[in-house]
Write an enzyme that holds these catalytic residues in place. Structure first.
Site, PDB file in Angstrom:
ATOM      1  N   SER A 210      43.548  36.020  37.607  1.00  0.00           N
ATOM      2  CA  SER A 210      43.221  35.896  36.190  1.00  0.00           C
ATOM      3  C   SER A 210      41.833  35.256  36.064  1.00  0.00           C
ATOM      4  CB  SER A 210      44.302  35.087  35.465  1.00  0.00           C
ATOM      5  OG  SER A 210      44.068  35.067  34.069  1.00  0.00           O
TER       6      SER A 210
ATOM      7  N   HIS B   4      44.141  40.024  34.922  1.00  0.00           N
ATOM      8  CA  HIS B   4      44.285  39.908  33.470  1.00  0.00           C
ATOM      9  C   HIS B   4      42.968  40.228  32.779  1.00  0.00           C
ATOM     10  CE1 HIS B   4      47.641  36.755  34.372  1.00  0.00           C
ATOM     11  NE2 HIS B   4      48.062  37.997  34.553  1.00  0.00           N
TER      12      HIS B   4
ATOM     13  N   ASP C 226      51.731  33.374  35.835  1.00  0.00           N
ATOM     14  CA  ASP C 226      52.088  34.770  36.053  1.00  0.00           C
ATOM     15  C   ASP C 226      52.118  35.065  37.553  1.00  0.00           C
ATOM     16  OD1 ASP C 226      52.711  37.419  35.414  1.00  0.00           O
ATOM     17  OD2 ASP C 226      50.599  38.016  35.497  1.00  0.00           O
TER      18      ASP C 226
END
Length: 355
Positions: free
Chosen positions: A170, A197, A295
């Site tokens: 991310s 992401h 995540d």
């Protein structure tokens, strides 16, 4: 906790106002000054100390990229977050900024959906500001507002080679992915699936960039793409990427518009759980790179149950944001922690010779 001092830089008075409001709404930072272009931003920085600069990618006189270079050269401790519109051209420029030292980026809110986008920007900045405060304080105490979870002891998983490599990243991910995969040669014959992401267009540009810089083949995932050895598939922004049902020797991916998971889409948890379901018993190497949030944690947990999964987490000192790797390590699911410079070699060695 002392509020972060923020400089907002954008040539649009409307967006300066939106960004300033979002900053104040976080309750964690305050806008000290604004500037309408890069030159004025540099002037502001010369006469004041700022923790964060929120800066437009495209500006007159001195654009965001050139301004970023000057800031990182003269004030390297200042965290720069780029502000970009959602277009292919700006996506390419934004990725250049991330490679040049920008901490992260946010998309400019759409005027016709002002309240909703203001809420999204505020929410994003709030999480980002917490991470920045942790870095400035030099302690983990404020990293999570919830009760600290001690790292659980775990025995290292043993695998004899790898059938597939999974990667999640991310904040700080684009630069980390480049560092990992530019060292790969054409003789790496394992399929790789990646979740970074990012919004639509940005993942396409990132895949194209990695494809040019690496000897491996990189593509942005599309419905029905075959999972092939020696090819890396990047989950498309705005969609989840999963494994379609079928024979393990001829697996394909499917692209879905499911609900946001962990506040993101694509989500690593969705991909990882899908791999665990469709590749039961397979040897999986999972790599969790820099990023805020958690995540990938539940996906790794599922992979450990249904597959032979060896997990590498990026070390705290080499992460831009030590969130995703930390959550996996503290859950006792990390088999190995490594700095970003060691991860490419570890992927190759484990894939070829096992753990």
């Amino acid at each position: 906790m002392v509020k972060l001092k923020v400089l907002v830089v954008d040539d649009s008075a409307v967006y300066r106002k939106i960004l300033s409001t979002a900053v104040e709404n976080t309750g964690l930072a305050q806008v000290e000054h604004t500037a309408s272009n890069g030159s004025l931003a540099i002037e502001r920085l010369q006469y004041g100390k700022y923790d964060v600069v929120l800066m437009d990618v495209n500006m007159p006189e001195l654009d965001g990229i050139e301004t970023l270079k000057m800031i990182k050269n003269r004030w390297p401790e200042t965290h720069v977050v780029m502000v970009s519109s959602n277009s292919g051209k700006n996506a390419k420029t934004t990725l250049e900024a991330l490679a040049g030292g920008a901490l992260d980026f946010i998309l400019k809110p759409l005027e016709q959906d002002y309240d909703k986008n203001l809420e999204i920007v505020t929410s994003f900045l709030k999480v980002l500001f917490i991470q920045i405060q942790v870095k400035i304080m030099g302690t983990r105490k404020a990293a999570e507002p919830i009760k600290h979870i001690e790292t659980k002891a775990t025995s290292r998983t043993r695998i004899t080679g790898v059938d597939m490599v999974l990667v999640a990243s991310s904040t700080g991910g684009p630069a980390a992915l480049e560092k990992v995969f530019t060292g790969f040669g054409t003789n790496f014959y394992k399929p790789i699936l990646i979740v970074q992401h990012m919004p639509p267009d940005f993942t396409r540009v990132l895949a194209e960039s990695l494809d040019k810089k690496s000897e491996m083949k990189f593509i942005e995932g599309k419905e029905g793409d075959a999972i092939r050895a020696g090819q890396a598939i990047l989950a498309p922004g705005g969609y989840h990427m999963e494994i379609a049902k079928g024979d393990q020797s001829s697996k394909k991916i499917c692209i879905t518009l499911g609900n946001y998971v962990n506040g993101v889409r694509p989500a690593a948890d969705v991909l990882f759980k899908s791999v665990a379901k469709e590749y039961q018993g397979a040897r999986i190497l999972a790599v969790i790179l820099t990023g805020m949030g958690s995540d990938g944690l539940e996906g790794i947990r599922e992979l450990k149950k249904k597959c032979l999964c060896y997990c590498i987490t990026q070390s705290e000192e080499s992460c831009v944001v030590y969130g995703m790797p930390r959550s996996v390590k503290e859950a006792g699911l990390s088999d190995e922690e490594a700095g970003i410079e060691r991860i490419p070699d570890r992927i190759v060695k484990i894939s070829e010779h096992g753990s």
